[in-house]
Design a protein around this motif. Structure first.
Motif, PDB file in Angstrom:
ATOM      1  N   THR A 163       0.824  -1.211   0.000  1.00 58.93           N
ATOM      2  CA  THR A 163       0.000   0.000   0.000  1.00 58.93           C
ATOM      3  C   THR A 163       0.856   1.258   0.000  1.00 58.93           C
ATOM      4  OG1 THR A 163      -0.121  -0.093   2.414  1.00 58.93           O
ATOM      5  CG2 THR A 163      -1.914  -1.145   1.192  1.00 58.93           C
ATOM      6  N   ALA A 164       2.157   1.110   0.267  1.00 62.41           N
ATOM      7  CA  ALA A 164       3.068   2.258   0.248  1.00 62.41           C
ATOM      8  C   ALA A 164       3.434   2.612  -1.196  1.00 62.41           C
ATOM      9  CB  ALA A 164       4.325   1.941   1.054  1.00 62.41           C
ATOM     10  N   ASP A 165       4.161   3.724  -1.376  1.00 60.91           N
ATOM     11  CA  ASP A 165       4.558   4.154  -2.710  1.00 60.91           C
ATOM     12  C   ASP A 165       5.586   3.222  -3.341  1.00 60.91           C
ATOM     13  OD1 ASP A 165       2.898   6.331  -2.606  1.00 60.91           O
ATOM     14  OD2 ASP A 165       4.448   7.711  -1.912  1.00 60.91           O
ATOM     15  N   ARG A 166       6.375   2.554  -2.489  1.00 61.96           N
ATOM     16  CA  ARG A 166       7.405   1.677  -3.028  1.00 61.96           C
ATOM     17  C   ARG A 166       7.709   0.563  -2.045  1.00 61.96           C
ATOM     18  NH1 ARG A 166      12.370   5.181  -4.273  1.00 61.96           N
ATOM     19  NH2 ARG A 166      10.694   6.583  -4.903  1.00 61.96           N
ATOM     20  N   ASP A 187      11.673  -4.354   2.543  1.00 60.77           N
ATOM     21  CA  ASP A 187      10.284  -4.593   2.949  1.00 60.77           C
ATOM     22  C   ASP A 187       9.867  -6.025   2.663  1.00 60.77           C
ATOM     23  OD1 ASP A 187       9.737  -1.673   3.512  1.00 60.77           O
ATOM     24  OD2 ASP A 187      10.258  -1.579   1.384  1.00 60.77           O
TER      25      ASP A 187
END
Length: 271
Positions: A163-166, A187
């Motif tokens: 859900t994060a940008d990267r 991640d």
């Protein structure tokens, strides 16, 4: 008959267009792309495409391995093509997407060559306004939720929802320098042990969302092991020196060395 004569003349004048050696293929690819620049009037020139798919024929596994290494380590086709376009006086499309695809079987497009280029012009995320109509406010692109499933290798989780940008991908969750300082956190972290896991570089790749193209893009990072996408029966290699990378599609299989991630996307949710 006329076309056959023209092809023969081109073969005499520019023999590398029918060559099989890597240097000949590279030269012919660059000239093919350069030849697509067209005059736009007023002394201006344009390159009317923003997507290039370079197909290379490599039916022999050993030959393919060698050619992949040459493309990844010795060539920089996205930048070399951009340079050729500039030299011809044509602006480089800001969303130019160049991908190399290795085919095991010949297709009609190859003819008597070992390569062919497929050119496309795709719509970007920018709003399209009819002539004479006021500009409409651009709506933020809907970001599909990215799901990465580990199908080969062992990571901390089997399924990752992004859900994060990267998202950074590599071996080990935390990478430190020689002085013990944290230089990167992965991640999606593959475990340190295991034969397949060992083929994943500690700083292998990243996936990032791009608003301009409304897509998720995979980029290999130095010094990463082989990074490639298997899509619809074809392999797309991602050179580490390509700073843009390759846009992901649902169903892609992303190979990081011998480890593999399956790409899924859920639409209808905004990021």
């Amino acid at each position: 008959m006329a076309n056959e004569i023209v092809d023969k003349i081109r073969g005499w004048i520019r023999p590398w267009t029918r060559g099989t050696e890597p240097l000949e293929i590279r030269r012919a690819i660059l000239e093919d792309a350069e030849s697509r620049v067209v005059p736009a009037g007023g002394g201006k020139r344009v390159f009317p495409y923003n997507r290039i798919r370079i197909h290379l024929l490599a039916p022999d596994p050993r030959e393919r391995t060698e050619l992949e290494a040459i493309v990844q380590e010795g060539w920089n086709l996205p930048e070399e093509i951009a340079t050729r376009l500039r030299e011809r006086g044509a602006p480089v499309p800001p969303d130019l997407d160049v991908q190399v695809i290795f085919d095991q079987e010949a297709r009609p497009e190859y003819g008597d060559r070992r390569f062919f280029l497929a050119y496309e012009r795709t719509e970007t995320a920018a709003a399209v306004t009819a002539p004479g109509q006021p500009m409409r406010p651009r709506r933020p692109p809907v970001r599909p939720v990215l799901e990465l499933t580990v199908v080969k290798g062992v990571a901390a989780q089997r399924v990752y929802t992004v859900t994060a940008d990267r998202i950074h991908i590599g071996r080990m969750a935390e990478i430190v320098d020689s002085e013990g300082r944290v230089k990167r956190r992965n991640d999606l972290a593959f475990q340190e042990d295991g034969e397949i896991n060992q083929t994943v570089s500690r700083e292998h790749a990243r996936i990032a969302w791009d608003d301009a193209t409304a897509g998720w893009w995979l980029r290999a990072e130095q010094p990463a092991a082989a990074t490639r996408i298997f899509r619809e029966g074809r392999t797309i290699d991602i050179p580490a020196h390509d700073r843009r990378g390759v846009r992901l599609a649902a169903g892609d299989e992303v190979y990081l060395g011998r480890a593999c991630l399956k790409v899924g996307m859920r639409t209808g949710e905004e990021g």
